[in-house]
Design an enzyme around this catalytic site. Structure first.
Site, PDB file in Angstrom:
ATOM      1  CG  ASP A  41     -25.165  22.462 -91.541  1.00 45.44           C
ATOM      2  OD1 ASP A  41     -25.393  22.314 -92.866  1.00 45.44           O
ATOM      3  OD2 ASP A  41     -24.074  22.792 -91.176  1.00 45.44           O
ATOM      4  CB  CYS A  80      -7.455  28.272 -89.448  1.00 42.16           C
ATOM      5  SG  CYS A  80      -8.839  27.593 -88.706  1.00 42.16           S
ATOM      6  N   GLY A  86      -1.034  24.235 -93.844  1.00 38.01           N
ATOM      7  CA  GLY A  86      -2.481  24.180 -94.749  1.00 38.01           C
ATOM      8  C   GLY A  86      -3.469  24.207 -93.703  1.00 38.01           C
ATOM      9  CB  THR A  98     -12.407  33.254 -88.031  1.00 38.82           C
ATOM     10  OG1 THR A  98     -12.101  32.221 -87.376  1.00 38.82           O
ATOM     11  CG2 THR A  98     -11.381  34.230 -88.104  1.00 38.82           C
TER      12      THR A  98
END
Length: 464
Positions: free
Chosen positions: A30, A266, A263, A121
């Site tokens: 990260d 995604c 909420g 995604t």
């Protein structure tokens, strides 16, 4: 296998940790130095049941390490997962800058063959775009690299992500190379022992499968919320309707609970991204647009109820709020209905006294110190002389409260329930004004009749 995971957010951290648990040698990379330092100490920055102890266990066993060293992570991997964020842009499209940045790092530092796995995604066609992006960077550097791209979408549910990762209901793998399929089957073998959960398909079909799954679930939620609104107008009880349609095996009970809207990170993002993709492909997006519109409208439902009950004047009023996270068993407040409610109450001059088992720190981070937001240590402490109780999240500990205590502590026995947790008849007998979603006979709001569609209720009132 030697695995690298780029991104230590919700998906990346869970995936890296569970892969390490079964014996793979995992590096999680990260760019956030502070987050990586915390993770190296076994301190997990998100709440997910079971995750923190699993991270510490795999750190101790040296199967999992965290780094900000891009070159180390690229060179370590036989299989490299991309699990970086893909947030929505203003036009609804997915922001793929982080996704392509990983491709640039691969082109810069990698010399051995590599399998690149899309876990983020990403819109349909992103795998092909990533391939072109890497090829261009390699040509500019005068280098060659053998690599394959796989789409392997995640289907984790926040609150049960560790279990979902350990025991997936399906493992979707999109690629056309038989040798790569063999490697992916080997990688997932520990999660595929009971029966074959792996579904092989082409790259673009796997990318679309992720969006289709989330948009289908969002559609079910918006559908039942539309039925709940209709039930209110017609004097029906949506809870009975839910049970009636859920008994049909073709429909089922999952995701047909009416409430104050979905909420999280995604559904909203993926709906917007698929709408944008449909627009770009000159395809109809009518259904998806309506699903999103219904959900946005539903998030305002609680505030509209509160405002109507108090005839439009909320100045100086205090509301006890139970639940801040978008769903139970997480501290995630991205797109949470509680945020829409609180911000509307503040704009109307009201104060919120709130409690959530896990999302208090995140609420503080988002809103800082403000006089009209008071975070309390227990659900009961929010109640003292509050004008009403509002429920936004169906945490387990809210489902069977002491109603006598609630009645004693509130300034008036009023509950606005965005999750339909309680028995309407019981609360009516106890003298509560109880306003759930879609349960017609329980509500009578004192506002002018001309604003309402009348129906005959038990209390003889009218329902919006």
């Amino acid at each position: 296998m030697k695995i690298s995971v780029f991104g230590s957010g919700y998906v990346g951290l869970v995936q890296a940790t569970v892969l390490a648990e079964v014996g793979h040698d995992v590096v999680c990379m990260d760019i956030d130095q502070a987050k990586v330092e915390q993770l190296r100490q076994g301190q997990v920055h998100i709440f997910e049941p079971g995750l923190a102890s699993l991270v510490r266990e795999n750190l101790e066993n040296k199967r999992l390490q965290f780094t900000t060293d891009t070159q180390l992570a690229v060179e370590h991997a036989e299989v490299l997962f991309i699990a970086v964020g893909t947030p929505s842009r203003d036009d609804g499209s997915a922001d793929l800058r982080g996704f392509f940045a990983v491709g640039e790092a691969i082109a810069t530092y990698r010399s051995e063959p590599l399998i690149i796995v899309e876990k983020s995604t990403v819109p349909v066609g992103s795998g092909d775009a990533l391939r072109a992006h890497i090829d261009k960077a390699l040509r500019q550097a005068g280098r060659l690299l053998q690599f394959d791209i796989v789409s392997n979408p995640e289907f984790l549910k926040e609150g049960s992500a560790v279990n979902d990762c350990r025991r997936p209901d399906r493992i979707v793998i999109g690629c056309d190379n038989d040798a790569v399929r063999k490697v992916m089957r080997e990688l997932y073998a520990p999660f595929n022992r009971n029966h074959d959960r792996i579904m092989f398909m082409d790259l673009r079909s796997a990318e679309l499968t992720k969006y289709a799954a989330n948009c289908m679930l969002a559609t079910k939620i918006s559908f039942i919320n539309q039925i709940a609104e209709l039930a209110e107008h017609l004097g029906a009880d949506v809870e009975s309707v839910r049970l009636g349609i859920g008994a049909d095996s073709r429909i089922g009970y999952d995701f047909i609970y009416p409430g104050c809207g979905y909420g999280g990170s995604c559904f909203g993002k993926d709906i917007r991204a698929l709408i944008h993709s449909a627009r770009e492909a000159h395809c109809s997006n009518d259904l998806l647009a309506v699903v999103e519109a219904i959900n946005e409208r539903q998030k305002n439902k609680l505030f509209e109820r509160v405002k109507a009950f108090y005839e439009g004047d909320l100045r100086g009023k205090t509301f006890a709020l139970w639940g801040l996270a978008f769903k139970p068993n997480t501290d995630d407040m991205r797109d949470a209905p509680s945020r829409v409610l609180m911000e509307a109450l503040w704009d109307a001059g009201a104060t919120v006294r709130a409690f959530d088992p896990e999302a208090m720190q995140e609420t503080q981070r988002l809103y800082g110190n403000r006089k009209d937001l008071i975070l309390m240590g227990t659900p009961e402490s929010t109640l003292n002389d509050a004008d009403a109780l509002i429920i936004c999240t169906e945490w387990q500990q809210f489902k069977a409260p002491d109603f006598e205590l609630i009645q004693q502590r509130l300034a008036a026995p009023v509950i606005f329930d965005g999750r339909n947790l309680y028995d309407t008849e019981r609360l009516a007998r106890s003298g509560f004004h109880y306003f759930p979603i879609g349960r017609g006979e329980s509500c009578e709001l004192p506002i002018p009749q001309k604003q309402w569609l009348p129906y005959k209720s038990v209390a003889g009132g009218a329902m919006v």
